[in-house]
Design an enzyme around this catalytic site. Structure first.
Site, short mmCIF file in Angstrom:
data_model
loop_
_atom_site.label_atom_id
_atom_site.label_comp_id
_atom_site.label_asym_id
_atom_site.label_seq_id
_atom_site.Cartn_x
_atom_site.Cartn_y
_atom_site.Cartn_z
N HIS A 115 63.93 16.54 5.78
CA HIS A 115 63.63 16.22 6.26
C HIS A 115 63.46 16.31 7.65
O HIS A 115 62.51 17.13 8.64
CB HIS A 115 63.94 13.89 6.70
N ASP A 145 66.44 14.57 -0.18
CA ASP A 145 66.57 15.91 1.34
C ASP A 145 66.94 16.91 1.38
O ASP A 145 67.49 17.14 1.90
CB ASP A 145 66.61 14.25 2.01
N SER A 218 71.64 16.02 12.32
CA SER A 218 70.42 15.82 10.94
C SER A 218 70.49 17.51 10.37
O SER A 218 70.50 18.11 10.72
CB SER A 218 69.49 15.58 10.95
#
Length: 476
Positions: A115, A145, A218
């Protein structure tokens, strides 16, 4: 000795004791300085640029579509909507996002989250010496992911990779990343739990920690005290949009398996069993004759799938896969997904109160298909049971073919009674009652009349092609 001297002596003794305890406590806390010095240079900052369509109206802001996301689990950059500058000439604008990653090979392979780089037209990697390199996307896997990037370089600093399976709950872990653009921020905490399943994330057994993670972390690494990467920081649980003490990381064992497949073949292949499963709660365990709630209850077996070919049936409770226990139903997709398609797997199941061992050849996980819709109610022999408060009819041949059923009944009407209390609706299809496959409306009435009192009874219901088991008790 006077009272004043005694009091002074006790106070001094107490102060010395508190100092000693503080010294011991400080000595027990880990020192992360050496770990950060060694691992920090291999952690990178990732920024992306994406061209956006022209505005339809002058001055109109373009906002990413966040609809469909789980309300409490939000991916970092979808929460951190970038500001889009206004342009008087209406030309295409560029959206920028910011994340983290880490170098896993000296020739420039970089791991991050899917993402972070999804839909990017340009990916830039900034090193610890502030130099910037353009990265090529080797491959990405939305299901886990995970994304694999490649930058040009030689003898680049790399992280040490550990084994996420060796992690223990309560163990210290540390994260390095760029929260809100603050490069190389370090946060630490402990492993809170392992093997967590999150909404819409069936194939990743997440590591839960209390390490402070925020937008920009992230894709960054999660280290153990040996300086080894054990996970990729990916998601947080939040009601406020910021950190609330619940962070989730992708186990490095899972991430590296994905990365190796992306590098070698450009895609990811996962094992597939071809079943729809559900959790076994206390009432279901009682109705299926289990000692305790455990395993994965098979609510649906897909036609011509690996499970169907291996003899798995609706109502089976899967207890182990290749000797590994299925404690909760969410354990099964993780284990099946990690098996190579074409390999054989041994399943231990409970069927009709007895244990059986089945051997199934695992298939390859297909692309998501369309849901099977049930047909319109057909004509049949109507039947009702005052005990359940439901009127049912036989399924016609077209409905049976569409749902791949040999029997079952269609609910035509629900009145006040147990059926209404457990949420049954007209249009639902009942295929099993009290662990018996329902052959017809007449058979349904017969089984319903013989249901026991004050004991959990299971019922399998199909709604819009989706199967699930529910339980209820009859008091009279």
């Amino acid at each position: 000795m006077s009272k004043v001297k005694v009091k002074s002596y006790l106070s001094g003794l107490m102060a010395m004791l508190m100092l000693a305890l503080a010294t011991v406590a400080q000595a027990d806390l880990p020192d992360f300085t050496e770990l950060v010095e060694q691992a920090g240079p291999a952690v990178v900052n990732i920024s992306t640029r994406q061209k956006l369509p022209e505005r339809n109206q002058a001055g109109q802001q373009l906002i990413p579509d966040l609809e469909g996301l789980p309300p409490l689990f939000r991916e970092f950059f979808e929460r951190n909507i970038p500001q889009i500058p206004r342009s008087p000439n209406g030309r295409q604008q560029e959206a920028q996002s910011l994340g983290s990653g880490f170098i896993i090979s000296a020739d420039g392979y970089v791991l991050t989250n899917n993402h972070v780089v999804a839909d990017a037209d340009e990916i830039l990697v900034r090193m610890s010496d502030r130099s910037e390199l353009e990265a090529k996307l080797i491959g990405a896997d939305p299901r886990s992911d995970v994304a694999l990037l490649k930058i040009e370089g030689r003898n680049l600093p790399t992280v040490k990779l550990g084994k996420s399976d060796n992690l223990k709950v309560g163990e210290w872990v540390l994260a390095i990343g760029s929260p809100f653009g603050f490069d190389y921020s370090v946060t630490a905490g402990i492993v809170s739990a392992k093997g967590r399943s999150l909404p819409n994330e069936s194939y990743v057994p997440f590591i839960q920690t209390d390490v402070a993670i925020n937008p920009g972390n992230s894709g960054g690494p999660l280290f153990n005290l040996n300086g080894e990467v054990v996970g990729i920081n990916s998601q947080i649980f939040t009601r406020s949009g910021g950190f609330m003490g619940l962070s989730f990381a992708i186990p490095i064992d899972v991430a590296m398996d994905v990365a190796n497949q992306l590098r070698d073949t450009g895609k990811v292949s996962r094992g597939w069993l071809g079943v729809v499963i559900q959790e076994v709660n206390k009432d279901l365990a009682e109705s299926f004759g289990l000692d305790k709630p455990a395993g994965a209850l098979v609510a649906q077996v897909l036609e011509e799938g690996p499970a169907a070919k291996g003899g798995l049936r609706v109502g089976d409770v899967i207890l182990t896969l290749n000797g590994r226990q299925i404690v909760v139903s969410a354990d099964l997709p993780h284990l099946v997904g990690g098996i190579k398609p074409g390999d054989k797997a041994k399943l231990e199941v409970v069927r009709d109160g007895s244990r059986k061992t089945l051997e199934v050849v695992i298939g390859a996980l297909p692309e998501e298909g369309e849901e099977i819709a049930i047909g319109t109610p057909g004509s049949g022999v109507e039947s009702s049971s005052n005990r359940l408060g439901v009127t049912v009819v036989d399924l016609n041949s077209e409905q049976k073919k569409a749902l791949d059923l040999q029997g079952g009944v269609l609910i035509k009407e629900v009145s006040n009674g147990p059926a209404a209390l457990i949420g049954l609706r007209p249009g639902d299809v009942i295929t099993h009652l009290s662990n018996q496959a329902i052959k017809s409306a007449q058979h349904f009435t017969q089984v319903a009349k013989e249901l026991p009192k004050n004991r959990s009874v299971s019922m399998r219901v199909l709604r819009q092609g989706r199967a699930s088991f529910i339980t209820f008790k009859l008091s009279e």
